[in-house]
Motif scaffolding. Structure first.
Motif, PDB file in Angstrom:
ATOM      1  N   LEU A 563      35.221  49.153  47.386  1.00 20.58           N
ATOM      2  CA  LEU A 563      35.525  47.968  46.582  1.00 20.58           C
ATOM      3  C   LEU A 563      35.362  46.686  47.392  1.00 20.58           C
ATOM      4  CD1 LEU A 563      38.640  49.220  44.559  1.00 20.58           C
ATOM      5  CD2 LEU A 563      36.387  48.660  43.645  1.00 20.58           C
ATOM      6  N   LEU A 564      35.811  46.699  48.617  1.00 18.04           N
ATOM      7  CA  LEU A 564      35.653  45.506  49.455  1.00 18.04           C
ATOM      8  C   LEU A 564      34.178  45.206  49.714  1.00 18.04           C
ATOM      9  CD1 LEU A 564      38.542  46.111  52.030  1.00 18.04           C
ATOM     10  CD2 LEU A 564      38.494  44.446  50.157  1.00 18.04           C
ATOM     11  N   ALA A 565      33.394  46.248  49.974  1.00 21.57           N
ATOM     12  CA  ALA A 565      31.957  46.048  50.173  1.00 21.57           C
ATOM     13  C   ALA A 565      31.288  45.537  48.897  1.00 21.57           C
ATOM     14  CB  ALA A 565      31.310  47.358  50.638  1.00 21.57           C
ATOM     15  N   PHE A 566      31.711  46.058  47.764  1.00 21.26           N
ATOM     16  CA  PHE A 566      31.154  45.574  46.496  1.00 21.26           C
ATOM     17  C   PHE A 566      31.514  44.109  46.259  1.00 21.26           C
ATOM     18  CE2 PHE A 566      31.788  44.910  41.882  1.00 21.26           C
ATOM     19  CZ  PHE A 566      30.478  45.089  41.461  1.00 21.26           C
ATOM     20  N   GLY A 567      32.714  43.732  46.639  1.00 21.49           N
ATOM     21  CA  GLY A 567      33.109  42.336  46.485  1.00 21.49           C
ATOM     22  C   GLY A 567      32.293  41.393  47.340  1.00 21.49           C
ATOM     23  N   LEU A 568      31.804  41.872  48.503  1.00 20.16           N
ATOM     24  CA  LEU A 568      30.959  41.035  49.346  1.00 20.16           C
ATOM     25  C   LEU A 568      29.569  40.836  48.748  1.00 20.16           C
ATOM     26  CD1 LEU A 568      31.855  42.424  52.892  1.00 20.16           C
ATOM     27  CD2 LEU A 568      32.581  40.253  51.864  1.00 20.16           C
ATOM     28  N   ARG A 569      29.080  41.819  48.002  1.00 20.01           N
ATOM     29  CA  ARG A 569      27.730  41.726  47.435  1.00 20.01           C
ATOM     30  C   ARG A 569      27.703  41.100  46.055  1.00 20.01           C
ATOM     31  NH1 ARG A 569      27.610  47.068  49.346  1.00 20.01           N
ATOM     32  NH2 ARG A 569      27.773  47.798  47.193  1.00 20.01           N
ATOM     33  N   SER A 570      28.772  41.245  45.303  1.00 22.05           N
ATOM     34  CA  SER A 570      28.793  40.749  43.918  1.00 22.05           C
ATOM     35  C   SER A 570      29.359  39.344  43.865  1.00 22.05           C
ATOM     36  CB  SER A 570      29.630  41.683  43.036  1.00 22.05           C
ATOM     37  OG  SER A 570      29.729  41.180  41.735  1.00 22.05           O
ATOM     38  N   VAL A 571      28.717  38.510  43.081  1.00 19.94           N
ATOM     39  CA  VAL A 571      29.207  37.144  42.883  1.00 19.94           C
ATOM     40  C   VAL A 571      30.108  37.078  41.655  1.00 19.94           C
ATOM     41  CG1 VAL A 571      28.518  34.754  42.489  1.00 19.94           C
ATOM     42  CG2 VAL A 571      27.146  36.221  43.983  1.00 19.94           C
ATOM     43  N   THR A 572      29.726  37.823  40.618  1.00 23.12           N
ATOM     44  CA  THR A 572      30.473  37.760  39.359  1.00 23.12           C
ATOM     45  C   THR A 572      31.842  38.405  39.493  1.00 23.12           C
ATOM     46  OG1 THR A 572      28.375  37.901  38.187  1.00 23.12           O
ATOM     47  CG2 THR A 572      30.380  38.302  36.905  1.00 23.12           C
ATOM     48  N   HIS A 573      31.901  39.588  40.125  1.00 19.35           N
ATOM     49  CA  HIS A 573      33.147  40.337  40.203  1.00 19.35           C
ATOM     50  C   HIS A 573      33.747  40.311  41.606  1.00 19.35           C
ATOM     51  CE1 HIS A 573      32.097  41.792  36.239  1.00 19.35           C
ATOM     52  NE2 HIS A 573      30.950  42.271  36.700  1.00 19.35           N
ATOM     53  N   ALA A 574      33.431  39.301  42.379  1.00 20.35           N
ATOM     54  CA  ALA A 574      33.910  39.260  43.763  1.00 20.35           C
ATOM     55  C   ALA A 574      35.432  39.180  43.826  1.00 20.35           C
ATOM     56  CB  ALA A 574      33.281  38.064  44.490  1.00 20.35           C
ATOM     57  N   HIS A 575      36.014  38.322  42.986  1.00 17.56           N
ATOM     58  CA  HIS A 575      37.466  38.149  43.044  1.00 17.56           C
ATOM     59  C   HIS A 575      38.188  39.426  42.635  1.00 17.56           C
ATOM     60  CE1 HIS A 575      41.333  36.143  42.848  1.00 17.56           C
ATOM     61  NE2 HIS A 575      41.488  36.581  41.607  1.00 17.56           N
ATOM     62  N   LEU A 576      37.732  40.040  41.529  1.00 18.90           N
ATOM     63  CA  LEU A 576      38.386  41.255  41.057  1.00 18.90           C
ATOM     64  C   LEU A 576      38.206  42.405  42.055  1.00 18.90           C
ATOM     65  CD1 LEU A 576      39.897  42.759  38.831  1.00 18.90           C
ATOM     66  CD2 LEU A 576      37.690  43.217  37.720  1.00 18.90           C
ATOM     67  N   ALA A 577      37.012  42.537  42.613  1.00 16.29           N
ATOM     68  CA  ALA A 577      36.776  43.608  43.575  1.00 16.29           C
ATOM     69  C   ALA A 577      37.607  43.403  44.848  1.00 16.29           C
ATOM     70  CB  ALA A 577      35.289  43.674  43.915  1.00 16.29           C
ATOM     71  N   LEU A 578      37.709  42.163  45.308  1.00 15.57           N
ATOM     72  CA  LEU A 578      38.524  41.892  46.498  1.00 15.57           C
ATOM     73  C   LEU A 578      39.995  42.200  46.246  1.00 15.57           C
ATOM     74  CD1 LEU A 578      38.846  40.717  49.344  1.00 15.57           C
ATOM     75  CD2 LEU A 578      39.022  38.439  48.280  1.00 15.57           C
ATOM     76  N   LEU A 579      40.482  41.794  45.080  1.00 17.66           N
ATOM     77  CA  LEU A 579      41.875  42.068  44.734  1.00 17.66           C
ATOM     78  C   LEU A 579      42.137  43.564  44.649  1.00 17.66           C
ATOM     79  CD1 LEU A 579      44.659  40.985  43.850  1.00 17.66           C
ATOM     80  CD2 LEU A 579      43.797  40.963  41.498  1.00 17.66           C
ATOM     81  N   ALA A 580      41.239  44.290  43.986  1.00 24.49           N
ATOM     82  CA  ALA A 580      41.423  45.729  43.841  1.00 24.49           C
ATOM     83  C   ALA A 580      41.306  46.424  45.197  1.00 24.49           C
ATOM     84  CB  ALA A 580      40.396  46.284  42.868  1.00 24.49           C
ATOM     85  N   GLY A 581      40.349  45.988  46.029  1.00 27.75           N
ATOM     86  CA  GLY A 581      40.180  46.622  47.329  1.00 27.75           C
ATOM     87  C   GLY A 581      41.370  46.421  48.245  1.00 27.75           C
ATOM     88  N   LEU A 582      41.891  45.201  48.268  1.00 24.67           N
ATOM     89  CA  LEU A 582      43.063  44.949  49.112  1.00 24.67           C
ATOM     90  C   LEU A 582      44.294  45.685  48.587  1.00 24.67           C
ATOM     91  CD1 LEU A 582      42.608  41.146  49.873  1.00 24.67           C
ATOM     92  CD2 LEU A 582      42.117  43.092  51.362  1.00 24.67           C
TER      93      LEU A 582
END
Length: 637
Positions: A563-582
């Protein structure tokens, strides 16, 4: 010097007349001004309020009186209008005073003219309206007459009056006489209502006479009786079509439905067969006509009788009634088919959509009446038919499409429940949910996504019931089952697909993060249950349990890293992916210290801590590199 022509006139007389004309002119001008002021005040006081009615053309305004310039003073003794000499040798003729109008009219107000609203006519009581009393009397007469026919056929037999042939013949002759009288009365002036009532009563009585002959007395073979009854119902509705009378067709079918059970001594399959014959025979009367009341009267008695037969069979414990199964399938086939034909001709026919659901209801509620194989087969056929209708019928309106899709979903759910065991049931439901969500993603169908989500929710509830949280916390309650392991994996996949397609379709805005968190929790639960179950199945109740939890902790951290890696690559879902990963990272560390440190021992504990620590280091290093590259790119640009 004065001219000689005026030597005969009296100068004083001329002066007096001139002075009086001046006074009269001043007086008339003052009267005109006062009248104008008075009429202006009266017009302002009586001006009506403007309304939305069309305005009448305004009358031309009368110009206000213009004050004339003051006359020059006339020397006393000079005649009015005579020529006087000025000092400079110029001559001036004194003008005659202009007579002002005695009365002027102000302009009417420019607002629209309000026409007086006529008083509303007194409302006529309902019993005095055209045809109300005659219709009520006709319906009452038809009902009472049909009751008399039933009494002739049934009560007379119980009392021993006449013989059976005479009773049947009397009922037939009486019914035919009513039909003939109705045809004759219909052609007369004012005889439409009476003719319709007489003919409808006669046709219904003739139908009941055939029913009594076939069922009550057994003189006709049931097949011949059905054919005869079908012909009578078809002829009656054809006459109603010719006379353009929906009430006539309604009276025929309602009379048969109400009085039929009396002749068959209650609810029987034979009565349902006769009702099916009436249902099919009366269908052509609806083609090309918006006779929705007839559609209701055709369907409701038949479906009610079938549901009552299903309930009685369920209470009696009968599970092998082939004729009842045939009746249930026939009602569904005829109901769905005829309703689709009506919808093809009129896509706004909501009653036809309701009839689709109503005629499918006996199939959906008959799961406990027949054996498992028959039930699953019927439900699967209904589900396949619903899928074919939704997929292939392009002209199907939205309300009918939703109804058919829901019917197919319910049939699929019942087939899944009846054909699987408790542990395998969530697997089937998750498979159906994933298929529907995939269809929704490819076709952008909100309906498919909603139904697939419903299957996913039901499957999640069933999975939690077969694999409760205590099975993950205590090895004594844990079970090593292939069905639970496969169900947990499919639960995680369904939860992920639910959140992903929800974001792709953009169905919600505010609650996307909340639904994403819920999906993540369900995915973790399914993945953990599957891992622990596989560990127990491979390593046994004790060792397998600890090994499964060790693998589950590592899986949590891998999912957080992804999820953290996906948040680094995605612009649209970066915030949600970062929140879920953390959040998942924090949950992994909490599980490591609060559960694994106590429940695990020996090598498994070491493996869990080392794996989680390495993944944390990799994640931190990756994040540091990405942010350093971004800062370097920003400085160089």
């Amino acid at each position: 010097m004065t001219s000689s022509q005026n030597s005969g006139l009296d100068p004083q007389l001329v002066a007096r007349l001139s002075s009086r004309f001046d006074s009269l002119g001043d007086h008339m001008r003052q009267v005109a001004v006062d009248l104008q002021t008075l009429q202006s005040q009266l017009g302002a006081a009586t001006a009506p309020a403007p309304t939305r009615q069309p305005s009448a053309p305004a009358a031309p305004a009368v110009p206000p009186p213009v004050a004339s310039p003051p006359l020059p003073p006339q020397p006393y003794g000079q005649p009015f209008g005579h020529t006087v000499r000025q000092p400079m040798g110029q001559q001036m003729v004194r003008p005659q005073p202009a007579m002002q109008p005695a009365m002027t009219y102000p302009a009417p107000p420019r607002g629209p003219v309000v026409a007086p609203r006529p008083p509303a006519p007194p409302r006529e009581p309902w019993w005095q309206r055209d045809g109300v009393i005659s219709r009520l009397l006709a319906v009452a007469g038809a009902g009472v007459t049909l009751v008399g026919v039933v009494m002739l056929l049934v009560l007379a037999a119980q009392a021993g009056w006449f013989g059976p042939p005479l009773r049947v013949a009397a009922g037939a002759v009486f019914s035919l006489a009513l039909i003939g009288a109705g045809v004759r009365v219909f052609g007369r002036s004012g005889g439409r209502i009476g003719g319709i009532a007489l003919a409808a009563t006669g046709i219904a009585g003739l139908y009941l006479d055939v029913l009594a002959t076939s069922v009550l007395y057994g003189w006709l073979d049931p097949v011949i009786g059905l054919i005869t009854a079908f012909g009578i119902a078809a002829a009656g509705t054809a006459l109603a079509v010719q006379w353009k009378s929906q009430p006539m067709a309604v009276l025929i079918l309602a009379g048969v439905a109400v009085c039929g059970p009396v002749l068959t001594d209650g609810l029987t399959l034979t009565l349902i067969a006769f009702l099916i014959a009436t249902y099919v025979a009366s269908f052509p009367a609806q083609i090309g006509r918006n006779w929705q009341l007839l559609q209701v009267v055709r369907t409701v008695p038949l479906v009610g009788a079938v549901l009552a037969a299903i309930a009685s069979a369920d209470m009696s414990g009968s599970t092998g009634d082939l004729w009842l199964l045939l009746v249930v399938v026939s009602v569904a086939v005829f109901g769905i088919g005829t309703s689709l034909e009506l919808l093809r001709r009129n896509v706004s026919d909501v009653v036809a959509t309701v009839m689709i659901a109503l005629t499918s209801l006996p199939v959906l509620v008959s799961a406990d009446v027949f054996d498992r194989a028959a039930t699953v087969a019927v439900q699967l056929v209904l589900a396949a038919a619903a899928l074919a209708i939704v997929t292939l019928v392009s002209w199907l309106p939205g309300h009918a499409r939703i109804t058919v899709a829901v019917i197919g979903a319910l049939a699929t759910l019942q087939a899944a429940v009846e054909s699987t065991t408790l542990e395998i049931r969530p697997v089937v439901l998750f498979a159906v949910a994933l298929a529907l969500i995939a269809v929704a993603h490819s076709t952008r169908s909100t309906l498919a996504y909603s139904i697939g989500s419903g299957f996913g929710v039901i499957g999640a509830l069933m999975f939690v019931s077969v694999s409760p949280p205590r099975a993950l916390l205590d090895s004594d309650h844990a079970v090593g089952s292939v069905g639970i392991a496969l169900g947990g994996i499919l639960l995680a996949a369904t939860a992920f697909a639910f959140a992903y397609v929800l974001a792709e379709l953009k169905l919600v805005d505010d609650g996307l993060q909340t639904l994403g968190v819920v999906s993540g929790v369900l995915a973790l639960y399914g993945l953990t249950a599957a891992t622990v179950t596989l560990g127990i199945g491979i390593g046994g109740q004790t060792t397998g349990f600890t090994a499964g939890h060790t693998a589950a902790t590592i899986e949590w951290m891998i999912a957080a890293f992804a999820l953290l890696a996906f948040g680094l690559r995605s612009v649209t879902h970066a915030h949600l992916a970062l929140l879920a990963g953390l959040s998942l990272t924090a949950a992994s560390i909490a599980k490591l210290f609060l559960f694994d440190l106590v429940a695990l021992d020996g090598l498994f504990r070491v493996i869990a801590f080392i794996a989680v620590g390495l993944l944390l280091l990799i994640a931190g290093t990756r994040y540091a590199k990405v942010f350093a590259d971004r800062e370097s790119a920003a400085v160089s640009s």
